[in-house]
Motif scaffolding. Sequence first.
Motif, PDB file in Angstrom:
ATOM      1  N   TYR A   1       0.836  -1.205   0.000  1.00  0.00           N
ATOM      2  CA  TYR A   1       0.000   0.000   0.000  1.00  0.00           C
ATOM      3  C   TYR A   1       0.867   1.250   0.000  1.00  0.00           C
ATOM      4  O   TYR A   1       0.580   2.217  -0.716  1.00  0.00           O
ATOM      5  N   ASN A   2       1.947   1.237   0.767  1.00  0.00           N
ATOM      6  CA  ASN A   2       2.869   2.381   0.764  1.00  0.00           C
ATOM      7  C   ASN A   2       3.494   2.581  -0.612  1.00  0.00           C
ATOM      8  O   ASN A   2       3.694   3.715  -1.043  1.00  0.00           O
ATOM      9  N   ALA A   3       3.805   1.492  -1.298  1.00  0.00           N
ATOM     10  CA  ALA A   3       4.355   1.593  -2.652  1.00  0.00           C
ATOM     11  C   ALA A   3       3.345   2.249  -3.589  1.00  0.00           C
ATOM     12  O   ALA A   3       3.692   3.121  -4.393  1.00  0.00           O
ATOM     13  N   TYR A   4       2.099   1.841  -3.463  1.00  0.00           N
ATOM     14  CA  TYR A   4       1.045   2.435  -4.299  1.00  0.00           C
ATOM     15  C   TYR A   4       0.887   3.925  -4.014  1.00  0.00           C
ATOM     16  O   TYR A   4       0.818   4.737  -4.938  1.00  0.00           O
ATOM     17  N   ARG A   5       0.851   4.299  -2.740  1.00  0.00           N
ATOM     18  CA  ARG A   5       0.707   5.721  -2.379  1.00  0.00           C
ATOM     19  C   ARG A   5       1.914   6.535  -2.865  1.00  0.00           C
ATOM     20  O   ARG A   5       1.777   7.657  -3.317  1.00  0.00           O
ATOM     21  N   PHE A   6       3.100   5.933  -2.770  1.00  0.00           N
ATOM     22  CA  PHE A   6       4.307   6.587  -3.268  1.00  0.00           C
ATOM     23  C   PHE A   6       4.196   6.793  -4.778  1.00  0.00           C
ATOM     24  O   PHE A   6       4.505   7.869  -5.295  1.00  0.00           O
ATOM     25  N   ALA A   7       3.757   5.767  -5.485  1.00  0.00           N
ATOM     26  CA  ALA A   7       3.598   5.869  -6.941  1.00  0.00           C
ATOM     27  C   ALA A   7       2.585   6.950  -7.303  1.00  0.00           C
ATOM     28  O   ALA A   7       2.803   7.721  -8.252  1.00  0.00           O
ATOM     29  N   GLN A   8       1.498   7.021  -6.551  1.00  0.00           N
ATOM     30  CA  GLN A   8       0.508   8.076  -6.783  1.00  0.00           C
ATOM     31  C   GLN A   8       1.141   9.456  -6.611  1.00  0.00           C
ATOM     32  O   GLN A   8       0.927  10.354  -7.431  1.00  0.00           O
ATOM     33  N   ALA A   9       1.904   9.627  -5.551  1.00  0.00           N
ATOM     34  CA  ALA A   9       2.549  10.913  -5.281  1.00  0.00           C
ATOM     35  C   ALA A   9       3.521  11.273  -6.393  1.00  0.00           C
ATOM     36  O   ALA A   9       3.590  12.441  -6.810  1.00  0.00           O
ATOM     37  N   VAL A  10       4.253  10.298  -6.888  1.00  0.00           N
ATOM     38  CA  VAL A  10       5.198  10.569  -7.985  1.00  0.00           C
ATOM     39  C   VAL A  10       4.451  11.034  -9.227  1.00  0.00           C
ATOM     40  O   VAL A  10       4.853  11.997  -9.887  1.00  0.00           O
ATOM     41  N   THR A  11       3.344  10.366  -9.556  1.00  0.00           N
ATOM     42  CA  THR A  11       2.597  10.741 -10.764  1.00  0.00           C
ATOM     43  C   THR A  11       1.943  12.113 -10.633  1.00  0.00           C
ATOM     44  O   THR A  11       1.670  12.760 -11.640  1.00  0.00           O
ATOM     45  N   GLU A  12       1.707  12.555  -9.403  1.00  0.00           N
ATOM     46  CA  GLU A  12       1.113  13.874  -9.182  1.00  0.00           C
ATOM     47  C   GLU A  12       2.168  14.978  -9.105  1.00  0.00           C
ATOM     48  O   GLU A  12       1.827  16.153  -9.000  1.00  0.00           O
ATOM     49  N   SER A  13       3.430  14.600  -9.162  1.00  0.00           N
ATOM     50  CA  SER A  13       4.525  15.575  -9.095  1.00  0.00           C
ATOM     51  C   SER A  13       5.089  15.787 -10.495  1.00  0.00           C
ATOM     52  O   SER A  13       4.556  15.294 -11.485  1.00  0.00           O
ATOM     53  N   SER A  14       6.188  16.488 -10.565  1.00  0.00           N
ATOM     54  CA  SER A  14       6.843  16.714 -11.854  1.00  0.00           C
ATOM     55  C   SER A  14       7.766  15.548 -12.230  1.00  0.00           C
ATOM     56  O   SER A  14       8.412  15.573 -13.269  1.00  0.00           O
ATOM     57  N   ASN A  15       7.814  14.531 -11.392  1.00  0.00           N
ATOM     58  CA  ASN A  15       8.639  13.351 -11.659  1.00  0.00           C
ATOM     59  C   ASN A  15       7.832  12.329 -12.455  1.00  0.00           C
ATOM     60  O   ASN A  15       6.627  12.467 -12.620  1.00  0.00           O
ATOM     61  N   GLU A  16       8.512  11.288 -12.925  1.00  0.00           N
ATOM     62  CA  GLU A  16       7.815  10.249 -13.684  1.00  0.00           C
ATOM     63  C   GLU A  16       8.237   8.870 -13.208  1.00  0.00           C
ATOM     64  O   GLU A  16       9.322   8.680 -12.677  1.00  0.00           O
ATOM     65  N   ILE A  17       7.336   7.915 -13.410  1.00  0.00           N
ATOM     66  CA  ILE A  17       7.642   6.515 -13.112  1.00  0.00           C
ATOM     67  C   ILE A  17       7.925   5.813 -14.429  1.00  0.00           C
ATOM     68  O   ILE A  17       7.125   5.869 -15.359  1.00  0.00           O
ATOM     69  N   TYR A  18       9.081   5.177 -14.497  1.00  0.00           N
ATOM     70  CA  TYR A  18       9.467   4.423 -15.681  1.00  0.00           C
ATOM     71  C   TYR A  18       8.829   3.032 -15.664  1.00  0.00           C
ATOM     72  O   TYR A  18       8.135   2.648 -16.598  1.00  0.00           O
ATOM     73  N   LYS A  19       9.048   2.272 -14.594  1.00  0.00           N
ATOM     74  CA  LYS A  19       8.491   0.924 -14.461  1.00  0.00           C
ATOM     75  C   LYS A  19       8.230   0.613 -12.998  1.00  0.00           C
ATOM     76  O   LYS A  19       8.895   1.144 -12.116  1.00  0.00           O
TER      77      LYS A  19
END
Length: 128
Positions: A17-35
């Motif tokens: 769940y923490n990983a999911y919340r972290f991923a959400q926060a990244v997508t809402e920022s100026s950063n990006e998730i590669y994989k």
Amino acid sequence: MKLSLGVYAPPSSPAAYNAYRFAQAVTESSNEIYKIFFYFDGVYNGNSLATPPSDEVNLPEAWAELANNHQVELCVCIAAGIRRGVLDADEATRNQKHCANLNDKFQIVGLGQLLDAAVKSDRFVTFG
């Protein structure tokens, strides 16, 4: 900044769940998730048959929605998936199983994709 995540915990774990919340926060920022690479018990996050209680977050569905909304690649380790019965249609056929249960937003991949995620990202963050 380009980030990739390693999720090694099942959806019932606070780490997933923490990983999911972290991923959400990244997508809402100026950063990006590669994989996002699901390994060990983390492969259960791709199980489309998971049915948690109605008062809990359905992490497999939440990951799929994140992937759909933000074009995030969700990678499930083939060896860990097969060992735990998380299979796409091709692997179910190849292993003579009666059904596939991998959510269609996830893909079965080899460990080379884990290496690719680590090499092509500025940071690789693991959970679990």
